[in-house]
Scaffold this motif. Sequence first.
Motif, PDB file in Angstrom:
ATOM      1  N   VAL A  31     -10.794   3.705  -6.571  1.00 43.44           N
ATOM      2  CA  VAL A  31     -10.690   2.673  -6.904  1.00 43.44           C
ATOM      3  C   VAL A  31     -11.566   1.773  -8.039  1.00 43.44           C
ATOM      4  O   VAL A  31     -11.079   1.005  -7.816  1.00 43.44           O
ATOM      5  N   GLN A  81      -9.540   2.237  -0.221  1.00 45.13           N
ATOM      6  CA  GLN A  81     -10.741   1.593   0.931  1.00 45.13           C
ATOM      7  C   GLN A  81     -10.811   2.070   1.726  1.00 45.13           C
ATOM      8  O   GLN A  81     -11.508   2.763   2.882  1.00 45.13           O
ATOM      9  N   ASN A  82      -8.874   1.913   2.650  1.00 47.68           N
ATOM     10  CA  ASN A  82      -8.874   2.600   3.490  1.00 47.68           C
ATOM     11  C   ASN A  82      -8.712   4.522   3.749  1.00 47.68           C
ATOM     12  O   ASN A  82      -8.942   4.483   5.016  1.00 47.68           O
ATOM     13  N   THR A 123      -7.392  -1.080  -1.880  1.00 51.81           N
ATOM     14  CA  THR A 123      -7.613  -1.526  -0.681  1.00 51.81           C
ATOM     15  C   THR A 123      -7.226  -0.154   0.320  1.00 51.81           C
ATOM     16  O   THR A 123      -7.872  -0.097   1.490  1.00 51.81           O
ATOM     17  N   GLN A 133       1.015  -1.187   0.079  1.00 56.79           N
ATOM     18  CA  GLN A 133       0.144   0.524   0.235  1.00 56.79           C
ATOM     19  C   GLN A 133       0.754   1.119   0.095  1.00 56.79           C
ATOM     20  O   GLN A 133       0.680   2.092  -0.575  1.00 56.79           O
ATOM     21  N   ARG A 170      -2.753  -5.379  -6.768  1.00 57.60           N
ATOM     22  CA  ARG A 170      -4.333  -5.152  -6.118  1.00 57.60           C
ATOM     23  C   ARG A 170      -4.214  -4.004  -4.085  1.00 57.60           C
ATOM     24  O   ARG A 170      -5.127  -4.202  -3.930  1.00 57.60           O
ATOM     25  N   GLU A 171      -3.445  -4.033  -4.145  1.00 57.71           N
ATOM     26  CA  GLU A 171      -2.974  -3.114  -2.183  1.00 57.71           C
ATOM     27  C   GLU A 171      -3.726  -2.032  -2.424  1.00 57.71           C
ATOM     28  O   GLU A 171      -4.370  -1.239  -1.806  1.00 57.71           O
ATOM     29  N   GLN A 197      -8.968  -0.520 -10.451  1.00 56.46           N
ATOM     30  CA  GLN A 197      -9.758  -2.140 -10.651  1.00 56.46           C
ATOM     31  C   GLN A 197      -9.911  -2.419 -12.038  1.00 56.46           C
ATOM     32  O   GLN A 197      -9.437  -4.008 -12.529  1.00 56.46           O
TER      33      GLN A 197
END
Length: 264
Positions: A238, A214-215, A211, A119, A207-208, A242
């Motif tokens: 996001v 989202q965090n 996340t 991240q 992919r992180e 993706q």
Amino acid sequence: MKRSAPRAIALGLAGLLAACATSPLGRQQFLLMPAAQMDEMGVAAYAQLKNETPVSKDQRQTAYVQCIADHIIQVLDPQDQQGWEVNLFQDDSANAFALPGGKIGIHSGLLRVATNQHQVAAVMGHEVGHVLAQHSNERVSVQYATQSGMQILAAISGEATTEKQMLFGLLGLGAQYGVALPFSRKHETEADVIGLQLMAKAGFDPRESVTLWQNMAAVSGGSPPQFLSTHPSHATRVRDLQAQMAEVMPLYQQAQAAGRRPDC
């Protein structure tokens, strides 16, 4: 005044033609400033920031951030690998920034939101992407061209009146929300894509990045409407990240197969 107007327009058009460039993703850019001059400005601004904002004394966190940066810098083109400086600043905000000249700043508060090396690499790759794509130069160039264009338009229109001043004020508002802010969102999206490519090539899991954002959405609370923001909304970001996964996962898999497995 009328005789000078065509000359001003011709000079403006000549400047536009001379400033054409292409970003790392193939997008046409408008760059007026010499890269060396932008680098000098970035270095000077970074030195001032280091004087005004304390650099973290946490050696473990500093080494962690530097390790991630080193892995990303290693996958840059050889001509782009020199001159980078990364500092962890003692600041509770979950933020990071990039300046021309290869100057990167990470706020210590970001490490509470970016909870693993992948991240943090998403943020680091994003910031490196801003520098590689000369986004600061582009923002400065657009601002300069917008202001100059307004001045030329005012000169052509003749005598100033209250109505004209109001009109130019509205045009300035239109320039801000119609050009400057969407352009900045375009930069953010472009830096996201470049950052994904870099982190994947360096062996960090792209992919992180999803996340991470989202965090970010979870801790950010309310945010202004997207059309009034210089950044895409968290949901837009996001979604766009993706959509890039099919393109960048093969880069990640190739990096893993080649032994690029960062352990910061």
